[in-house]
Scaffold this motif. Structure first.
Motif, mmCIF file in Angstrom:
data_model
loop_
_atom_site.group_PDB
_atom_site.id
_atom_site.type_symbol
_atom_site.label_atom_id
_atom_site.label_comp_id
_atom_site.label_asym_id
_atom_site.label_seq_id
_atom_site.Cartn_x
_atom_site.Cartn_y
_atom_site.Cartn_z
ATOM 1 N N ARG A 96 0.679 62.909 -66.841
ATOM 2 C CA ARG A 96 -0.518 61.789 -67.054
ATOM 3 C C ARG A 96 0.482 60.509 -66.899
ATOM 4 N NH1 ARG A 96 -3.334 62.974 -72.819
ATOM 5 N NH2 ARG A 96 -4.411 65.354 -72.408
ATOM 6 N N ALA A 97 -0.309 59.631 -66.058
ATOM 7 C CA ALA A 97 0.165 58.259 -66.052
ATOM 8 C C ALA A 97 -0.083 57.608 -67.251
ATOM 9 C CB ALA A 97 -0.669 57.548 -64.922
ATOM 10 N N ASP A 98 1.292 56.901 -67.742
ATOM 11 C CA ASP A 98 1.438 56.228 -68.980
ATOM 12 C C ASP A 98 2.067 54.961 -68.933
ATOM 13 O OD1 ASP A 98 1.509 55.552 -71.678
ATOM 14 O OD2 ASP A 98 3.245 57.196 -72.217
ATOM 15 N N GLY A 99 1.189 53.910 -68.627
ATOM 16 C CA GLY A 99 2.215 52.550 -68.281
ATOM 17 C C GLY A 99 2.712 52.642 -66.802
ATOM 18 N N LEU A 100 3.985 52.435 -66.889
ATOM 19 C CA LEU A 100 4.826 52.414 -65.457
ATOM 20 C C LEU A 100 5.625 53.883 -65.499
ATOM 21 C CD1 LEU A 100 6.379 49.179 -65.512
ATOM 22 C CD2 LEU A 100 4.267 49.827 -64.272
ATOM 23 N N ARG A 101 5.240 54.805 -66.405
ATOM 24 C CA ARG A 101 5.844 56.066 -66.208
ATOM 25 C C ARG A 101 4.893 57.249 -66.175
ATOM 26 N NH1 ARG A 101 6.746 58.474 -71.576
ATOM 27 N NH2 ARG A 101 8.477 59.341 -70.468
ATOM 28 N N VAL A 102 5.289 58.285 -65.865
ATOM 29 C CA VAL A 102 4.499 59.568 -65.919
ATOM 30 C C VAL A 102 5.038 60.522 -67.155
ATOM 31 C CG1 VAL A 102 3.760 61.799 -64.734
ATOM 32 C CG2 VAL A 102 4.106 59.557 -63.344
ATOM 33 N N SER A 103 4.187 60.977 -68.058
ATOM 34 C CA SER A 103 4.374 61.620 -69.094
ATOM 35 C C SER A 103 4.024 63.204 -68.985
ATOM 36 C CB SER A 103 3.479 61.169 -70.358
ATOM 37 O OG SER A 103 3.942 59.646 -70.617
ATOM 38 N N ARG A 104 4.974 63.713 -69.273
ATOM 39 C CA ARG A 104 4.843 65.289 -69.264
ATOM 40 C C ARG A 104 4.495 66.019 -70.570
ATOM 41 N NH1 ARG A 104 8.931 63.349 -66.185
ATOM 42 N NH2 ARG A 104 9.008 64.224 -63.827
ATOM 43 N N LEU A 105 3.329 66.706 -70.521
ATOM 44 C CA LEU A 105 2.913 67.306 -71.767
ATOM 45 C C LEU A 105 3.008 68.803 -71.920
ATOM 46 C CD1 LEU A 105 -0.434 65.047 -72.051
ATOM 47 C CD2 LEU A 105 1.873 64.355 -72.949
ATOM 48 N N SER A 106 3.545 69.229 -72.872
ATOM 49 C CA SER A 106 3.781 70.760 -72.836
ATOM 50 C C SER A 106 2.401 71.245 -73.540
ATOM 51 C CB SER A 106 4.728 71.017 -74.131
ATOM 52 O OG SER A 106 4.869 72.454 -74.222
ATOM 53 N N LEU A 107 2.292 72.432 -72.895
ATOM 54 C CA LEU A 107 0.967 73.214 -73.248
ATOM 55 C C LEU A 107 1.369 74.212 -74.236
ATOM 56 C CD1 LEU A 107 -0.537 73.723 -69.590
ATOM 57 C CD2 LEU A 107 -0.890 71.978 -71.270
ATOM 58 N N ALA A 108 2.624 74.496 -74.732
ATOM 59 C CA ALA A 108 2.985 75.569 -75.574
ATOM 60 C C ALA A 108 2.111 75.420 -76.950
ATOM 61 C CB ALA A 108 4.424 75.421 -75.817
ATOM 62 N N ALA A 109 1.828 74.683 -77.383
ATOM 63 C CA ALA A 109 1.133 74.507 -78.619
ATOM 64 C C ALA A 109 -0.414 74.396 -78.546
ATOM 65 C CB ALA A 109 1.772 73.635 -79.610
ATOM 66 N N GLU A 110 -0.887 74.327 -77.283
ATOM 67 C CA GLU A 110 -2.142 74.119 -77.179
ATOM 68 C C GLU A 110 -3.145 75.315 -77.126
ATOM 69 O OE1 GLU A 110 -3.424 71.113 -77.023
ATOM 70 O OE2 GLU A 110 -1.386 69.910 -77.307
ATOM 71 N N THR A 111 -4.291 75.098 -77.477
ATOM 72 C CA THR A 111 -5.426 76.222 -77.248
ATOM 73 C C THR A 111 -6.710 75.817 -76.606
ATOM 74 O OG1 THR A 111 -6.361 75.670 -79.504
ATOM 75 C CG2 THR A 111 -4.641 77.373 -79.524
ATOM 76 N N ARG A 112 -6.874 74.446 -76.367
ATOM 77 C CA ARG A 112 -7.959 73.926 -75.772
ATOM 78 C C ARG A 112 -7.555 73.395 -74.489
ATOM 79 N NH1 ARG A 112 -11.698 71.394 -80.513
ATOM 80 N NH2 ARG A 112 -11.777 73.554 -81.660
ATOM 81 N N PRO A 113 -8.433 73.353 -73.556
ATOM 82 C CA PRO A 113 -8.099 72.333 -72.148
ATOM 83 C C PRO A 113 -7.565 71.254 -72.299
ATOM 84 C CG PRO A 113 -10.114 73.611 -72.161
ATOM 85 C CD PRO A 113 -9.826 73.585 -73.438
#
Length: 297
Positions: free
Chosen positions: A134-151
């Motif tokens: 996801r674009a986050d200001g001037l940087r791109v954030s990377r989000l782990s899906l390891a603990a996620e259960t929903r889209p």
């Protein structure tokens, strides 16, 4: 929901293609293979028949985007409502398509405008699970899906394994064919995002996927290694995409910095270094001139 799986092939490894088709055929209502002029077309024809797949044979390589658009046109003509896009090496887990379809229906029920939903694929070379970006200001954030259960929403998702409503393709438009290959899915997701749609990853949907033929280590990161011509297409398309008005600023900066990283990395750490350097430099030049389409000469 009537889903047509659209698999694009180009000189595939037949045994692996058979695994792909075997994994997807029980999960969808139709299957079409779009072949980009493979030298082993006869073998592809045979394996397509084995899994009740239609085969669209194309003379020569017209690129991934054009091939996907042909499969999408077939889906529209034959009365399907959704397409499931596949590469020739993406093996689906049992129940993956149902997972995507259920999550898409749930998101739509909550009035979310969903462009596409894809799986949390496991990349075989790096041995890592994909992340959301996801674009986050001037940087791109990377989000782990390891603990996620929903889209979870992501600025883009990889096309292979993604479920896309034909109604969204009608609203957003088809894949941009003159990109030919590389970042075709990213460009479409950004265009959909600008039109008010969001792309999602389902952490509970699994596939195995292979990016490139191996990896090289750059600091703490492992970067996929493709054949040299793919360096040309990635850099050319990335720098072109960085200039498009619907590309978020953080992604523009990312594409520019990553292209410079390509220039510094691949001609030094990968094979065929001189060739890669020439192709990357040509990619920069062609992008600045907005010269797209297949590489000729």
């Amino acid at each position: 929901m009537r889903i047509l799986a659209v698999a694009v092939t180009y000189n595939p490894e037949i045994a692996l293609l058979a695994q792909v088709l075997e994994s997807v055929s029980p999960q969808v209502q139709g299957l079409v293979i779009v072949d980009n002029g493979s030298t082993n077309a006869g073998e592809i024809r045979h394996v397509a028949t084995r899994y009740n797949g239609q085969l669209i044979e194309i003379e020569g390589n017209i690129g991934i985007a054009a091939a996907q658009n042909k499969g999408i046109a077939r889906a529209r003509d034959d009365g399907f409502t959704h397409v499931l896009l596949l590469d020739q090496d993406t093996v689906l887990a049992s129940g993956m398509v149902r997972d995507l379809a259920d999550n898409l229906a749930a998101l739509t029920h909550r009035s979310e405008r969903v462009a596409a939903i894809g799986p949390a694929y496991f990349e075989l070379n790096s041995r890592r699970q994909t992340r959301a970006y996801r674009a986050d200001g001037l940087r791109v954030s990377r989000l782990s899906l390891a603990a996620e259960t929903r889209p979870i929403a992501s600025d883009f998702i990889i096309a292979s394994g993604s479920l896309v409503p034909l109604s969204v393709l009608e609203a957003v438009g088809s894949f941009k064919e003159d990109l030919f290959i590389d970042l075709v899915d990213v460009e479409w997701c950004f265009r959909a995002r600008a039109a008010g749609y969001r792309s999602y990853l389902s952490p509970t949907a699994a596939v195995e996927h292979r990016l490139g033929s191996g990896t090289v280590r750059v600091g703490s990161r492992e970067v996929a290694v493709h054949v040299p011509v793919r360096n040309y297409y990635w850099v050319r398309n990335a720098l072109w995409l960085a200039r498009q008005p619907y590309t978020p600023l953080a992604w523009r900066l990312y594409f520019i910095s990553r292209s410079l990283a390509f220039l510094a990395t691949y001609p030094v750490l990968a094979d065929k270094r001189a060739l890669r350097l020439r192709l990357i430099l040509r990619g920069i030049r062609d992008s600045l001139a907005s010269r797209l389409g297949p590489l000729n000469g």
